[in-house]
Design an enzyme around this catalytic site. Structure first.
Site, mmCIF file in Angstrom:
data_model
loop_
_atom_site.group_PDB
_atom_site.id
_atom_site.type_symbol
_atom_site.label_atom_id
_atom_site.label_comp_id
_atom_site.label_asym_id
_atom_site.label_seq_id
_atom_site.Cartn_x
_atom_site.Cartn_y
_atom_site.Cartn_z
ATOM 1 N N HIS A 1 0.026 -9.773 37.885
ATOM 2 C CA HIS A 1 -0.172 -8.697 36.905
ATOM 3 C C HIS A 1 0.700 -8.971 35.697
ATOM 4 O O HIS A 1 1.863 -8.563 35.638
ATOM 5 C CB HIS A 1 0.169 -7.344 37.560
ATOM 6 C CG HIS A 1 -0.098 -6.154 36.679
ATOM 7 N ND1 HIS A 1 -0.252 -4.877 37.193
ATOM 8 C CD2 HIS A 1 -0.233 -6.034 35.344
ATOM 9 C CE1 HIS A 1 -0.480 -4.031 36.205
ATOM 10 N NE2 HIS A 1 -0.456 -4.715 35.072
ATOM 11 N N HIS B 1 -0.023 -9.397 31.321
ATOM 12 C CA HIS B 1 -0.965 -9.425 30.193
ATOM 13 C C HIS B 1 -0.452 -10.471 29.210
ATOM 14 O O HIS B 1 0.697 -10.348 28.751
ATOM 15 C CB HIS B 1 -1.019 -8.060 29.507
ATOM 16 C CG HIS B 1 -1.420 -6.949 30.426
ATOM 17 N ND1 HIS B 1 -2.701 -6.454 30.463
ATOM 18 C CD2 HIS B 1 -0.720 -6.263 31.363
ATOM 19 C CE1 HIS B 1 -2.762 -5.486 31.377
ATOM 20 N NE2 HIS B 1 -1.585 -5.355 31.944
ATOM 21 N N HIS C 1 -6.628 -1.533 36.726
ATOM 22 C CA HIS C 1 -5.442 -0.697 36.620
ATOM 23 C C HIS C 1 -5.847 0.708 37.080
ATOM 24 O O HIS C 1 -6.844 1.261 36.598
ATOM 25 C CB HIS C 1 -4.977 -0.605 35.167
ATOM 26 C CG HIS C 1 -4.234 -1.811 34.667
ATOM 27 N ND1 HIS C 1 -4.737 -3.079 34.720
ATOM 28 C CD2 HIS C 1 -3.003 -1.904 34.088
ATOM 29 C CE1 HIS C 1 -3.836 -3.909 34.195
ATOM 30 N NE2 HIS C 1 -2.784 -3.225 33.805
ATOM 31 N N ASP D 1 4.066 -7.359 34.158
ATOM 32 C CA ASP D 1 3.170 -6.567 33.304
ATOM 33 C C ASP D 1 3.176 -7.060 31.851
ATOM 34 O O ASP D 1 2.293 -7.811 31.452
ATOM 35 C CB ASP D 1 3.533 -5.074 33.391
ATOM 36 C CG ASP D 1 2.369 -4.152 33.060
ATOM 37 O OD1 ASP D 1 1.256 -4.650 32.791
ATOM 38 O OD2 ASP D 1 2.568 -2.921 33.082
ATOM 39 N N ASP D 2 4.152 -6.602 31.061
ATOM 40 C CA ASP D 2 4.271 -6.995 29.653
ATOM 41 C C ASP D 2 5.738 -7.337 29.408
ATOM 42 O O ASP D 2 6.480 -6.547 28.812
ATOM 43 C CB ASP D 2 3.814 -5.833 28.752
ATOM 44 C CG ASP D 2 2.369 -5.444 29.023
ATOM 45 O OD1 ASP D 2 1.476 -6.173 28.559
ATOM 46 O OD2 ASP D 2 2.142 -4.446 29.735
ATOM 47 N N GLU E 1 -1.477 4.467 37.631
ATOM 48 C CA GLU E 1 -0.233 4.238 36.872
ATOM 49 C C GLU E 1 0.125 5.584 36.241
ATOM 50 O O GLU E 1 1.019 6.268 36.713
ATOM 51 C CB GLU E 1 -0.458 3.157 35.805
ATOM 52 C CG GLU E 1 0.762 2.873 34.933
ATOM 53 C CD GLU E 1 0.463 1.923 33.749
ATOM 54 O OE1 GLU E 1 -0.711 1.759 33.366
ATOM 55 O OE2 GLU E 1 1.441 1.374 33.195
#
Ligand code: HPA
Ligand code: ZN
Length: 338
Positions: free
Chosen positions: A21, A23, A201, A282-283, A204
């Site tokens: 996961h 991006h 997703h 994630d980011d 969340e």
């Protein structure tokens, strides 16, 4: 043979693991953002790297997405996407990531006039460079933006047809509230008819019911985040029984205020329920770190033992779409560190 890890934390940082996961647009570090802005003759809406860094004080998912889409504007050429991918794979490799399944958001780029061909050629060139330089195996997952329409997703899916050999799966991201999975049932029917696996997703910021929808209506094989599953005990039992992996992103959840602090995170409850959770960044350029930064923060909060960390490593390999022979080797390499 290198010496065995002296602590559970050292084991977690060194063990081979899969990141499932992340991006690619969320790996855009301030220095690369300014380099690309200069290269492309663009002006970022920040005076310097420090000003951009200071803007990363998020209150919720939308406040992050606003900055994330603004910074993605510097990504214009095939070379930009290649440089971004290669920079991420260098950092992942340094954290013991041997396999990464990487999201990209083509609608963010095609809406600005960047051709799908540039996005795909750049990302795949970066994947090849990462494999050659660091030995990291990769898969690419195209995410549809859920705040846009079903028609827009269908148009994007049609545009990807020439590139399907390089797209390993499809996902769903962006603003979750008020954009339930059922909005995209027909899009993901078509994705499945193309023989591609689906992830989404869910849970969340959205409710546990969105996780159930993603499984039942979209045919998702993994759930990205899924941390609100704890609100539905029957769903918890189902995730454990069917071994549906959750790709959990601890630092992201704290920075986007899904939980006030790591100590309040639902990860211990998800692990105790026997759900195959995995740890992910994630980011990472926006949330305070890459894979091992997440691991160090978790260890500071929860003091897990080697058995739990090894289980999390095994989960990441098991839940990945890696080649079976690679999986066997990485599982054995984790066990050899115990
Ligand atoms: N949630 C939803 N959409 C996203 C995220 C996320 O954490 N990161 C990038 N797009
Ligand atoms: Zn995400």
């Amino acid at each position: 043979m290198p010496p065995l890890p002296r602590s559970a934390l050292e084991l977690a940082c060194r063990m081979p693991k899969a990141e499932l996961h992340v991006h690619i647009e969320g790996t855009l570090e301030p220095d690369l953002a300014f380099t690309l802005a200069r290269r492309n003759g663009l002006q970022l809406p920040f005076a310097d790297e420090a000003a951009l860094q200071a803007a990363k004080n998020f209150t919720d998912l939308q406040s992050f997405l606003d900055l994330y889409y603004a910074c993605a504007d510097v990504l214009r050429t095939e070379q930009d996407f290649a440089d971004l991918m290669e920079a991420y794979l260098a950092r992942a490799h340094a954290d013991g990531v041997v396999h990464a399944e990487i999201f990209f958001d083509p609608q963010t780029h095609t809406a600005r006039g960047v051709p799908m061909a540039s996005v795909m050629a750049g990302l795949t060139a970066g994947q090849r460079a990462g494999a050659r330089r660091f030995g990291v195996k990769t898969r690419l997952i195209l995410c549809f933006l859920r705040h846009l329409s079903e028609d827009d997703a269908f148009a994007t899916l049609r545009e990807t047809e020439p590139y399907l050999a390089n797209i390993d799966g499809f996902g769903l991201d962006s603003a979750e509230r008020d954009h339930p999975p059922h909005k995209f049932v027909r899009v993901f029917e078509r994705v499945r008819s193309l023989g591609k696996p689906v992830v989404a997703h869910a849970g969340e910021e959205g409710p546990a019911a969105y996780i159930t929808e993603a499984l039942d209506l979209l045919g998702a094989v993994r759930i990205d985040h899924g941390v609100r599953a704890v609100e539905d005990p029957a769903l918890m039992a189902r995730l454990a029984r069917d071994r549906v992996a959750l790709t959990v992103c601890p630092l992201s959840n704290v920075r986007l205020r899904v939980f006030p602090e790591l100590a309040q995170h639902t990860l211990p409850a998800l692990i105790a329920a026997g759900i195959p959770v995995t740890i992910n960044s994630d980011d990472p350029a926006y949330f305070g770190g890459y894979m091992n930064d997440n691991i160090r923060a978790l260890q500071a909060a929860f003091h897990w033992d080697r058995e739990i960390w090894a289980r999390l490593g095994h989960n990441s390999i098991e839940a990945s779409w890696a080649d079976p022979a690679d999986k066997v080797r990485w599982h054995a390499e984790i066990d050899a560190l115990l």
